[in-house]
Design a protein around this motif. Sequence first.
Motif, PDB file in Angstrom:
ATOM      1  N   ASN A  78      53.930 100.885  59.225  1.00 11.80           N
ATOM      2  CA  ASN A  78      52.720 101.794  59.221  1.00 11.80           C
ATOM      3  C   ASN A  78      52.699 102.770  58.567  1.00 11.80           C
ATOM      4  O   ASN A  78      53.603 103.388  58.116  1.00 11.80           O
ATOM      5  N   ASP A  79      51.599 103.281  58.261  1.00  5.70           N
ATOM      6  CA  ASP A  79      51.253 104.554  57.636  1.00  5.70           C
ATOM      7  C   ASP A  79      52.001 104.488  56.252  1.00  5.70           C
ATOM      8  O   ASP A  79      52.739 105.640  55.864  1.00  5.70           O
ATOM      9  N   ILE A  80      51.993 103.399  55.492  1.00  7.60           N
ATOM     10  CA  ILE A  80      52.588 103.452  54.159  1.00  7.60           C
ATOM     11  C   ILE A  80      52.106 104.212  53.297  1.00  7.60           C
ATOM     12  O   ILE A  80      52.612 105.068  52.252  1.00  7.60           O
ATOM     13  N   SER A  92      47.803  98.798  66.521  1.00  8.60           N
ATOM     14  CA  SER A  92      47.066  99.981  66.763  1.00  8.60           C
ATOM     15  C   SER A  92      47.375 101.152  65.758  1.00  8.60           C
ATOM     16  O   SER A  92      48.456 101.418  65.459  1.00  8.60           O
ATOM     17  N   HIS A  93      45.971 101.958  65.479  1.00  7.19           N
ATOM     18  CA  HIS A  93      46.004 102.964  64.529  1.00  7.19           C
ATOM     19  C   HIS A  93      45.795 104.173  65.598  1.00  7.19           C
ATOM     20  O   HIS A  93      44.810 104.786  65.217  1.00  7.19           O
ATOM     21  N   ILE A  94      46.373 104.465  66.483  1.00  8.04           N
ATOM     22  CA  ILE A  94      45.650 105.291  67.411  1.00  8.04           C
ATOM     23  C   ILE A  94      46.868 106.628  67.879  1.00  8.04           C
ATOM     24  O   ILE A  94      46.370 107.385  68.352  1.00  8.04           O
ATOM     25  N   GLY A 145      50.678 103.176  65.366  1.00  4.58           N
ATOM     26  CA  GLY A 145      50.771 103.751  63.930  1.00  4.58           C
ATOM     27  C   GLY A 145      50.498 105.217  63.987  1.00  4.58           C
ATOM     28  O   GLY A 145      49.848 105.411  65.260  1.00  4.58           O
ATOM     29  N   HIS A 146      50.093 105.911  63.192  1.00  5.38           N
ATOM     30  CA  HIS A 146      49.237 107.106  63.121  1.00  5.38           C
ATOM     31  C   HIS A 146      49.980 108.260  63.316  1.00  5.38           C
ATOM     32  O   HIS A 146      49.612 109.209  62.925  1.00  5.38           O
ATOM     33  N   SER A 147      50.997 108.364  64.485  1.00  5.18           N
ATOM     34  CA  SER A 147      51.729 109.470  64.537  1.00  5.18           C
ATOM     35  C   SER A 147      52.659 109.589  63.929  1.00  5.18           C
ATOM     36  O   SER A 147      53.701 110.346  63.999  1.00  5.18           O
ATOM     37  N   GLY A 153      48.353 100.212  59.751  1.00  7.36           N
ATOM     38  CA  GLY A 153      47.028 101.136  59.049  1.00  7.36           C
ATOM     39  C   GLY A 153      47.476 102.254  58.349  1.00  7.36           C
ATOM     40  O   GLY A 153      48.601 102.728  58.491  1.00  7.36           O
ATOM     41  N   ASP A 154      46.564 103.134  57.716  1.00  4.37           N
ATOM     42  CA  ASP A 154      47.144 103.977  56.844  1.00  4.37           C
ATOM     43  C   ASP A 154      47.754 103.529  55.956  1.00  4.37           C
ATOM     44  O   ASP A 154      48.888 104.072  55.432  1.00  4.37           O
ATOM     45  N   GLN A 155      47.140 102.634  55.076  1.00  2.46           N
ATOM     46  CA  GLN A 155      47.629 101.872  53.954  1.00  2.46           C
ATOM     47  C   GLN A 155      47.529 102.987  52.800  1.00  2.46           C
ATOM     48  O   GLN A 155      48.187 103.085  51.744  1.00  2.46           O
ATOM     49  N   GLY A 203      43.174 102.054  59.850  1.00  2.00           N
ATOM     50  CA  GLY A 203      43.413 103.322  59.951  1.00  2.00           C
ATOM     51  C   GLY A 203      42.416 104.280  59.539  1.00  2.00           C
ATOM     52  O   GLY A 203      41.515 104.059  58.690  1.00  2.00           O
ATOM     53  N   ASN A 204      42.688 105.763  59.947  1.00  2.00           N
ATOM     54  CA  ASN A 204      41.745 106.560  59.322  1.00  2.00           C
ATOM     55  C   ASN A 204      41.708 106.938  58.010  1.00  2.00           C
ATOM     56  O   ASN A 204      40.486 106.791  57.359  1.00  2.00           O
ATOM     57  N   HIS A 205      42.719 107.027  57.236  1.00  2.00           N
ATOM     58  CA  HIS A 205      42.558 107.345  55.940  1.00  2.00           C
ATOM     59  C   HIS A 205      42.359 106.196  54.912  1.00  2.00           C
ATOM     60  O   HIS A 205      41.969 106.368  53.739  1.00  2.00           O
ATOM     61  N   GLU A 206      42.101 105.071  55.549  1.00  2.00           N
ATOM     62  CA  GLU A 206      41.466 103.996  54.931  1.00  2.00           C
ATOM     63  C   GLU A 206      39.985 104.452  54.360  1.00  2.00           C
ATOM     64  O   GLU A 206      39.269 103.797  53.307  1.00  2.00           O
TER      65      GLU A 206
HETATM   66 ZN    ZN Z   1      46.272 107.859  60.767  1.00  2.00          ZN
END
Ligand code: ZN
Length: 507
Positions: free
Chosen positions: A33-35, A219-221, A242-244, A81-83, A117-120
């Motif tokens: 996650n978060d790569i 999940s990306h939460i 992911g996300h945190s 997510g947040d690739q 994710g959000n950064h997408e």
């Molecule tokens: Zn994120």
Amino acid sequence: MILLLLAVVGCKHAAPEVGLPEVGGQLTILHTNDIHGHYLPEPAEWLDGRPAIGGWARLDAEVDQLRATRPRKSVLLFDAGDQLTGTPLTDLVVDGSRGGAMHAFFETVGYDAWAVGNHEFDKGLDNLAAYTESFAIVTLSANLRGTDGVSPLLPNQQFSHVFERSGLKVGVIGATTEKLAGLMSRADFARLTLLDVETAVKAEVERLDPVTDLIVLVSHIGLDSDERLARFVPGIDLIVGGHSHTPMKQASRVENTWIVQAGSYGRSLGVVDLVVSDDRITKLRYELRDLGPHDAPREASREITQLTEDYADQLEEMFGEELAEAPILLGRDYNRESPLGRWITDALRDATGADVAMYNNGGLRADILPGKVTRGTLFNCFPFGNALQTFEIRGADLQEVVLKNAIAEHDQRRGFLPLSGVTWTWRVRSGAAELLDVKVGASPLDRDRIYTVATNSYITEQWEKHIGVPPLNLQETGQSDYEAAVTYAKKSRSLVDPGDSRGVKLQ
Ligand SMILES: [Zn+2]
């Protein structure tokens, strides 16, 4: 080199047919996650000797090795997510979108699905639509919808997908953070519907439960929200989170749901070995595998090695220029003033001649390590490419921003805005932070005066959260915050912490 890249990119997602003889009910779920665009091994500044860790090649080699030692067709590989956003790699236009360079990696390693994710959304909704359109792995999010609130927002997006492995039907649902509104552009946010995660996931669980043996949420939460969700939505067997950016050394368990998360930046790979029978997990073994530096390097596939080298060469040409030298580390801190926060706000003020500059702590994405400072170094610190803007603010409103900083520092919570051109003293009285004295430049802050402020477009878009009042007389400078940082680094030659503490707490 370009031809070579195309040849490699052309090889899409061949499901690897390796492994031991098939066994029913035994399943392995691998996850990242978060790569954030990190693809090369990077120095671990917190370890002795700063050994290089992570990178696509290492990740690919680990996945291959794990597949070879598990029963055939028993492995699922997910990314939470947040690739995108984090290195210059995701700024290149490849496969029709900025960030498309990531496709070849995920497809060649053989990922099965990922959650948005959000950064997408950093390069805009249209860019993200182009990104998912040409992506060969399953794109998941149950709560991202079009303006009608019903249809998926993105091309090829599914709310959930059922995979068959080890004779099991595995229902996999995606979820995207509900905090998206504060993390993306307003104009794009108006073009989508974001359902609350609980409602959207619950509906998918109810739909999948009768027809699957196992339910996984990718999940990306963030971990806190994962735990809350596990408490309120029964029926999820495993959450791959992911996300945190949490490197979970152990799987956590809330009610009947297991939760795992694998840190960030491709520095580790989560490995969940499961036995499933009678519609539930009867055995779980979890390991967070660090990707280096301790064991012997494993062999990566030729495709991934080639991809990594080609991109490294291409980006070295574009971002390798040496701008300055950093004699010591310029670090970040989410909750207070930091050397990097002081440096970037000085850079923005220098670029514009404004009275004051402000930046968001969450926008500082990497430390500047001692040594050579290249364009790439600064890009990794300020990767969003937000526009550098100026606006005007009344002294009284500026004072409120400063007070919020004192409160954030006192409460040890996020929300501190690094500032340049302003200094203040504060203290704690009856448990609350209060300002004693605020200066702009050398003079006391004048509550009636209008001051000019330099900042990035993220802050002015999210003015409610950061400034508290709408920015007056907002002006574009025509350059990005990253470009201003490059100019300032070139001019300074030596990057040092400005050192002056801007907010000083008195007893
Ligand atoms: Zn994120």
